[in-house]
Design a protein around this motif. Structure first.
Motif, short mmCIF file in Angstrom:
data_model
loop_
_atom_site.label_atom_id
_atom_site.label_comp_id
_atom_site.label_asym_id
_atom_site.label_seq_id
_atom_site.Cartn_x
_atom_site.Cartn_y
_atom_site.Cartn_z
N THR A 96 -2.72 4.04 -3.00
CA THR A 96 -2.82 3.02 -4.04
C THR A 96 -2.47 1.65 -3.48
OG1 THR A 96 -2.19 4.64 -5.74
CG2 THR A 96 -1.99 2.30 -6.32
N GLU A 97 -3.32 0.70 -3.76
CA GLU A 97 -3.02 -0.70 -3.45
C GLU A 97 -2.27 -1.30 -4.64
OE1 GLU A 97 -6.68 -2.65 -2.62
OE2 GLU A 97 -6.81 -1.92 -0.56
N ASN A 126 -6.88 3.49 -5.03
CA ASN A 126 -6.65 3.08 -6.41
C ASN A 126 -5.99 1.70 -6.41
OD1 ASN A 126 -7.57 5.62 -7.40
ND2 ASN A 126 -5.56 6.49 -6.87
N VAL A 127 -6.01 1.06 -7.54
CA VAL A 127 -5.46 -0.29 -7.66
C VAL A 127 -4.49 -0.35 -8.83
CG1 VAL A 127 -5.97 -2.72 -8.11
CG2 VAL A 127 -7.46 -1.39 -6.63
N PHE A 152 0.85 -1.20 0.00
CA PHE A 152 0.00 0.00 0.00
C PHE A 152 0.88 1.25 0.00
CE2 PHE A 152 -2.64 3.32 1.99
CZ PHE A 152 -3.75 3.26 1.17
N ASN A 153 0.64 2.12 -0.97
CA ASN A 153 1.37 3.38 -1.08
C ASN A 153 0.55 4.47 -0.41
OD1 ASN A 153 2.58 5.80 -1.94
ND2 ASN A 153 3.34 4.82 -3.82
N ASP A 154 1.03 4.95 0.75
CA ASP A 154 0.29 5.96 1.51
C ASP A 154 0.21 7.29 0.78
OD1 ASP A 154 -0.24 4.29 3.67
OD2 ASP A 154 1.72 4.69 4.58
N GLU A 155 1.23 7.61 0.01
CA GLU A 155 1.25 8.91 -0.66
C GLU A 155 0.17 9.01 -1.73
OE1 GLU A 155 5.11 9.62 -2.16
OE2 GLU A 155 6.07 9.65 -0.18
N ILE A 210 -3.43 2.72 -13.60
CA ILE A 210 -2.76 3.83 -14.28
C ILE A 210 -1.28 3.81 -13.93
CG2 ILE A 210 -2.66 6.35 -14.53
CD1 ILE A 210 -5.60 6.44 -13.74
N ASN A 211 -0.44 3.92 -14.95
CA ASN A 211 1.00 3.92 -14.74
C ASN A 211 1.44 5.29 -14.24
OD1 ASN A 211 3.71 3.51 -14.71
ND2 ASN A 211 3.92 3.03 -16.90
#
Length: 303
Positions: free
Chosen positions: A139-140, A172-173, A133-136, A191-192
């Motif tokens: 995004t999962e 987001n995933v 998980f990206n906290d910034e 999304i990249n």
């Protein structure tokens, strides 16, 4: 004692066993009615004989017990070796063969409820998924891979493999496919944002430290055995301890060869430890049988 008593006493053993004719029985019985000495001899014969213990039975029982223990150890050794061989073969046959990315390897679909379904091709018999998980960016991030095994190809049918990721409005995933062959991970959903661009999933070097540690322990125990060679009580325990690192290194070489990397480290480590335990008990039993055979040969030589 007259000659008639001598004759009767010669006949008494047959008389007691009822192995005389009717006339002879009547003759002996008539004499016994009038001869107290012959009656006393008859009573003595009819008394149960005192059994003198045979001292030769003790060593025979000991030999029989030793043979039974040796036979039991041989069966135990054979069973352990068979289990070890079966475990090694099972580990090799079920070793994952990871698929490289291709368009026909799986389909990614979004459901009406927002969930994401990944339907793998029929040739895929297993998959794994790691989640971060990206906290910034909220995004999962999922990293998935797919594999098959020699065992699954020839003898197993697990059916179609599907993976479902539930919908979450607040995140987001991103889903990446890890090829596990040194190639870059491939973004297959989301999304990249360049955060994980050019990422390569590398195998873990988990086994090299363990192998080196086992080798170091083996070297230390070997030095201790040399320094304490005159203390037999300690040598016995050192010899048993030496088998631990030897078993682990042998198990590693049997299951992984000279490779120390793995994309499925937990599975491989469990198989190595299991085989190492079987090897340890097999070597312990084998050494016990060898020592017993050596003692027997030495005893026969002395006799």
């Amino acid at each position: 004692m007259n000659n008639k008593c001598n004759l009767i006493r010669d006949i008494l053993p047959l008389y007691v066993e009822d192995m005389v004719s009717t006339d002879t029985r009547e003759f002996v019985s008539e004499h016994l009615e009038h001869c107290e000495a012959c009656r006393a001899e008859l009573e003595h014969m009819r008394k149960p004989a005192d059994i003198i213990p045979n001292t030769d039975i003790v060593p025979l029982r000991r030999i029989k017990k030793e043979l039974f223990i040796k036979r039991l150890q041989t069966v135990f050794l054979t069973a352990i070796l068979a289990c070890a061989i079966v475990t090694v073969i099972f580990g090799i046959l079920t070793s994952p063969k990871f698929f490289s990315y291709s368009d026909d390897l799986f389909n990614v679909d979004s459901g009406a409820d927002g969930s994401i379904t990944i339907a793998f091709d029929n040739k895929v018999t297993g998959y794994s998924c790691m989640k971060e998980f990206n906290d910034e960016t909220k995004t999962e991030i999922y990293q998935i891979n797919a594999w098959t095994t020699t065992w699954d190809i020839y003898s197993s049918n697990r059916g179609k493999q599907n993976m479902v990721i539930p919908f979450d409005r607040e995140t987001n995933v991103q889903i990446y496919y890890a090829q596990n062959d040194g190639s870059e991970d491939v973004l297959i959903y989301g999304i990249n944002d360049n955060a994980y661009q050019d990422t390569v999933t590398l195998p873990r070097q988990i086994f090299l430290p363990y192998f080196m540690l086992a080798f170091l322990v083996l070297a230390i125990l070997a030095v201790l055995r040399f320094l304490l060679k005159n203390k037999q009580a300690i040598i016995v325990w050192i010899d048993r301890s030496l088998l631990f690192p030897i078993s682990y290194m042998a198990a590693h070489l049997c299951t992984k060869g000279i490779s120390f990397t793995s994309y499925s480290s937990k599975r491989d480590f469990c198989i190595i430890v299991l085989v190492a335990m079987l090897f340890y008990f097999a070597m312990l039993t084998g050494i016990s049988l060898y020592k017993a055979k050596k003692r027997t040969s030495q005893k026969n030589f002395e006799d």
